[in-house]
Motif scaffolding. Structure first.
Motif, PDB file in Angstrom:
ATOM      1  N   HIS A  61       0.828  -1.215   0.000  1.00  0.00           N
ATOM      2  CA  HIS A  61       0.000   0.000   0.000  1.00  0.00           C
ATOM      3  C   HIS A  61       0.858   1.259   0.000  1.00  0.00           C
ATOM      4  CE1 HIS A  61      -3.656  -2.209   0.004  1.00  0.00           C
ATOM      5  NE2 HIS A  61      -3.273  -2.910   1.058  1.00  0.00           N
ATOM      6  N   HIS A  62       2.060   1.174   0.518  1.00  0.00           N
ATOM      7  CA  HIS A  62       3.013   2.282   0.426  1.00  0.00           C
ATOM      8  C   HIS A  62       3.310   2.553  -1.045  1.00  0.00           C
ATOM      9  CE1 HIS A  62       7.253   3.794   0.393  1.00  0.00           C
ATOM     10  NE2 HIS A  62       6.830   4.527   1.415  1.00  0.00           N
ATOM     11  N   LEU A  63       3.588   1.497  -1.789  1.00  0.00           N
ATOM     12  CA  LEU A  63       3.872   1.624  -3.218  1.00  0.00           C
ATOM     13  C   LEU A  63       2.655   2.151  -3.984  1.00  0.00           C
ATOM     14  CD1 LEU A  63       5.474   1.160  -5.841  1.00  0.00           C
ATOM     15  CD2 LEU A  63       4.825  -1.245  -5.707  1.00  0.00           C
ATOM     16  N   LYS A  64       1.504   1.557  -3.737  1.00  0.00           N
ATOM     17  CA  LYS A  64       0.295   1.981  -4.452  1.00  0.00           C
ATOM     18  C   LYS A  64      -0.083   3.415  -4.109  1.00  0.00           C
ATOM     19  CE  LYS A  64      -1.954  -2.446  -5.270  1.00  0.00           C
ATOM     20  NZ  LYS A  64      -3.256  -3.139  -5.157  1.00  0.00           N
ATOM     21  N   LEU A  65       0.142   3.814  -2.865  1.00  0.00           N
ATOM     22  CA  LEU A  65      -0.122   5.194  -2.467  1.00  0.00           C
ATOM     23  C   LEU A  65       0.753   6.148  -3.277  1.00  0.00           C
ATOM     24  CD1 LEU A  65      -1.235   7.437  -0.644  1.00  0.00           C
ATOM     25  CD2 LEU A  65       0.480   6.755   1.076  1.00  0.00           C
ATOM     26  N   TRP A  66       2.020   5.808  -3.426  1.00  0.00           N
ATOM     27  CA  TRP A  66       2.932   6.649  -4.196  1.00  0.00           C
ATOM     28  C   TRP A  66       2.471   6.786  -5.642  1.00  0.00           C
ATOM     29  CZ3 TRP A  66       6.265  10.336  -4.061  1.00  0.00           C
ATOM     30  CH2 TRP A  66       7.053  10.601  -5.178  1.00  0.00           C
ATOM     31  N   ILE A  67       2.127   5.673  -6.240  1.00  0.00           N
ATOM     32  CA  ILE A  67       1.704   5.707  -7.647  1.00  0.00           C
ATOM     33  C   ILE A  67       0.438   6.542  -7.800  1.00  0.00           C
ATOM     34  CG2 ILE A  67       0.941   4.319  -9.615  1.00  0.00           C
ATOM     35  CD1 ILE A  67       2.644   1.994  -8.409  1.00  0.00           C
ATOM     36  N   ALA A  68      -0.534   6.304  -6.940  1.00  0.00           N
ATOM     37  CA  ALA A  68      -1.807   7.033  -7.034  1.00  0.00           C
ATOM     38  C   ALA A  68      -1.597   8.531  -6.817  1.00  0.00           C
ATOM     39  CB  ALA A  68      -2.802   6.480  -6.019  1.00  0.00           C
ATOM     40  N   ASP A  71       0.203  10.174  -9.718  1.00  0.00           N
ATOM     41  CA  ASP A  71      -0.698  10.308 -10.868  1.00  0.00           C
ATOM     42  C   ASP A  71      -1.892  11.213 -10.570  1.00  0.00           C
ATOM     43  OD1 ASP A  71       0.957   8.649 -12.288  1.00  0.00           O
ATOM     44  OD2 ASP A  71      -0.381   6.913 -12.264  1.00  0.00           O
ATOM     45  N   GLU A  72      -1.894  11.806  -9.380  1.00  0.00           N
ATOM     46  CA  GLU A  72      -2.968  12.692  -8.938  1.00  0.00           C
ATOM     47  C   GLU A  72      -4.335  12.017  -8.954  1.00  0.00           C
ATOM     48  OE1 GLU A  72      -2.405  17.018  -9.844  1.00  0.00           O
ATOM     49  OE2 GLU A  72      -0.940  16.207 -11.290  1.00  0.00           O
ATOM     50  N   ASN A  73      -4.355  10.741  -8.667  1.00  0.00           N
ATOM     51  CA  ASN A  73      -5.607  10.018  -8.481  1.00  0.00           C
ATOM     52  C   ASN A  73      -5.903  10.082  -6.981  1.00  0.00           C
ATOM     53  OD1 ASN A  73      -7.711   8.204  -8.215  1.00  0.00           O
ATOM     54  ND2 ASN A  73      -6.839   6.712  -9.639  1.00  0.00           N
ATOM     55  N   TRP A  74      -6.479  11.196  -6.558  1.00  0.00           N
ATOM     56  CA  TRP A  74      -6.620  11.502  -5.143  1.00  0.00           C
ATOM     57  C   TRP A  74      -7.584  10.568  -4.419  1.00  0.00           C
ATOM     58  CZ3 TRP A  74      -2.439  13.712  -4.214  1.00  0.00           C
ATOM     59  CH2 TRP A  74      -1.895  14.675  -5.072  1.00  0.00           C
ATOM     60  N   PHE A 126       2.230  16.451  -1.502  1.00  0.00           N
ATOM     61  CA  PHE A 126       2.105  15.004  -1.335  1.00  0.00           C
ATOM     62  C   PHE A 126       3.484  14.348  -1.429  1.00  0.00           C
ATOM     63  CE2 PHE A 126       2.091  10.875  -3.431  1.00  0.00           C
ATOM     64  CZ  PHE A 126       1.353  10.117  -2.534  1.00  0.00           C
ATOM     65  N   LYS A 127       4.240  14.701  -2.463  1.00  0.00           N
ATOM     66  CA  LYS A 127       5.562  14.089  -2.649  1.00  0.00           C
ATOM     67  C   LYS A 127       6.488  14.397  -1.470  1.00  0.00           C
ATOM     68  CE  LYS A 127       5.736  13.710  -7.667  1.00  0.00           C
ATOM     69  NZ  LYS A 127       6.496  14.050  -8.882  1.00  0.00           N
ATOM     70  N   ASN A 161      -1.027  -4.802 -13.275  1.00  0.00           N
ATOM     71  CA  ASN A 161      -2.388  -5.283 -13.464  1.00  0.00           C
ATOM     72  C   ASN A 161      -3.429  -4.370 -12.834  1.00  0.00           C
ATOM     73  OD1 ASN A 161      -1.631  -5.866 -10.829  1.00  0.00           O
ATOM     74  ND2 ASN A 161      -2.769  -7.768 -10.742  1.00  0.00           N
ATOM     75  N   GLN A 162      -3.030  -3.159 -12.441  1.00  0.00           N
ATOM     76  CA  GLN A 162      -3.987  -2.187 -11.887  1.00  0.00           C
ATOM     77  C   GLN A 162      -3.795  -0.864 -12.570  1.00  0.00           C
ATOM     78  OE1 GLN A 162      -3.891  -1.750  -7.624  1.00  0.00           O
ATOM     79  NE2 GLN A 162      -5.391  -0.100  -7.640  1.00  0.00           N
ATOM     80  N   GLN A 163      -4.905  -0.233 -12.886  1.00  0.00           N
ATOM     81  CA  GLN A 163      -4.863   1.099 -13.500  1.00  0.00           C
ATOM     82  C   GLN A 163      -4.795   2.145 -12.396  1.00  0.00           C
ATOM     83  OE1 GLN A 163      -7.977   1.895 -16.315  1.00  0.00           O
ATOM     84  NE2 GLN A 163      -7.667   4.099 -16.171  1.00  0.00           N
ATOM     85  N   PHE A 164      -3.822   3.022 -12.498  1.00  0.00           N
ATOM     86  CA  PHE A 164      -3.676   4.074 -11.510  1.00  0.00           C
ATOM     87  C   PHE A 164      -4.056   5.413 -12.104  1.00  0.00           C
ATOM     88  CE2 PHE A 164      -1.048   0.708  -9.833  1.00  0.00           C
ATOM     89  CZ  PHE A 164      -1.352   0.742  -8.488  1.00  0.00           C
TER      90      PHE A 164
END
Length: 164
Positions: A61-68, A71-74, A126-127, A161-164
């Protein structure tokens, strides 16, 4: 008059409950056997280890949080932060009083800062706070004698396999 009756009834209630709940000798033995049986089941229940929670919940979830967030998928970033926080709550729940559960308290102010950046939809903030949160992870690892576990800001996507 009704107030006096109500006060009398309330005052008598603990004694009525005590009398109703006082089991006889045989009932007491059966109840104790049931308690012992349930305690054995509790003692044998599976409890995930701290490393298991870190590797299987927190790190992904740390990784997915970074990607999201990058990509500004808030909406997704907020969701991933919630799941990340849930991993820390599991450590507190399952390993209460352990050095890891005690030390991880340092992460919550950084999680709050990341949450504010997400709510404000501010990518640069965020970054910045994500980096501070990640550094706090490493500080916690040092504090718990695990300095060899070094977390970093992700530099590539691992979830193709997930769209961010």
């Amino acid at each position: 008059m009704s107030r006096l009756l109500l006060n009398t009834a309330l005052a008598a209630m603990p004694f009525v409950l005590l009398a109703a709940c006082h089991p006889g000798g045989k009932d007491k033995q059966a109840l104790q056997a049931r308690i012992d049986s349930l305690q054995e089941k509790v003692n044998a229940a599976y409890v995930p280890g701290t490393g298991e929670i870190m590797n299987n919940i927190i790190q992904p979830h740390h990784l997915k949080l970074w990607i999201a967030g990058s990509d500004e998928n808030w909406v997704l970033a907020d969701y991933e932060l919630h799941l990340l926080s849930g991993g820390f709550k599991r450590i507190e729940k399952f390993h209460k009083g352990s050095p890891e559960a005690i030390a991880l308290q340092m992460i919550y102010p950084e999680i709050d800062s990341v949450k504010e950046a997400i709510n404000g939809q501010k990518k640069e903030l965020f970054k910045k706070h994500f980096l501070l949160m990640t550094n706090t992870c490493n500080t916690c690892h040092h504090a718990t004698n695990n300095p060899f576990v070094v977390i970093k800001v992700p530099d590539k996507e691992a979830f193709s396999n997930q769209q961010f």
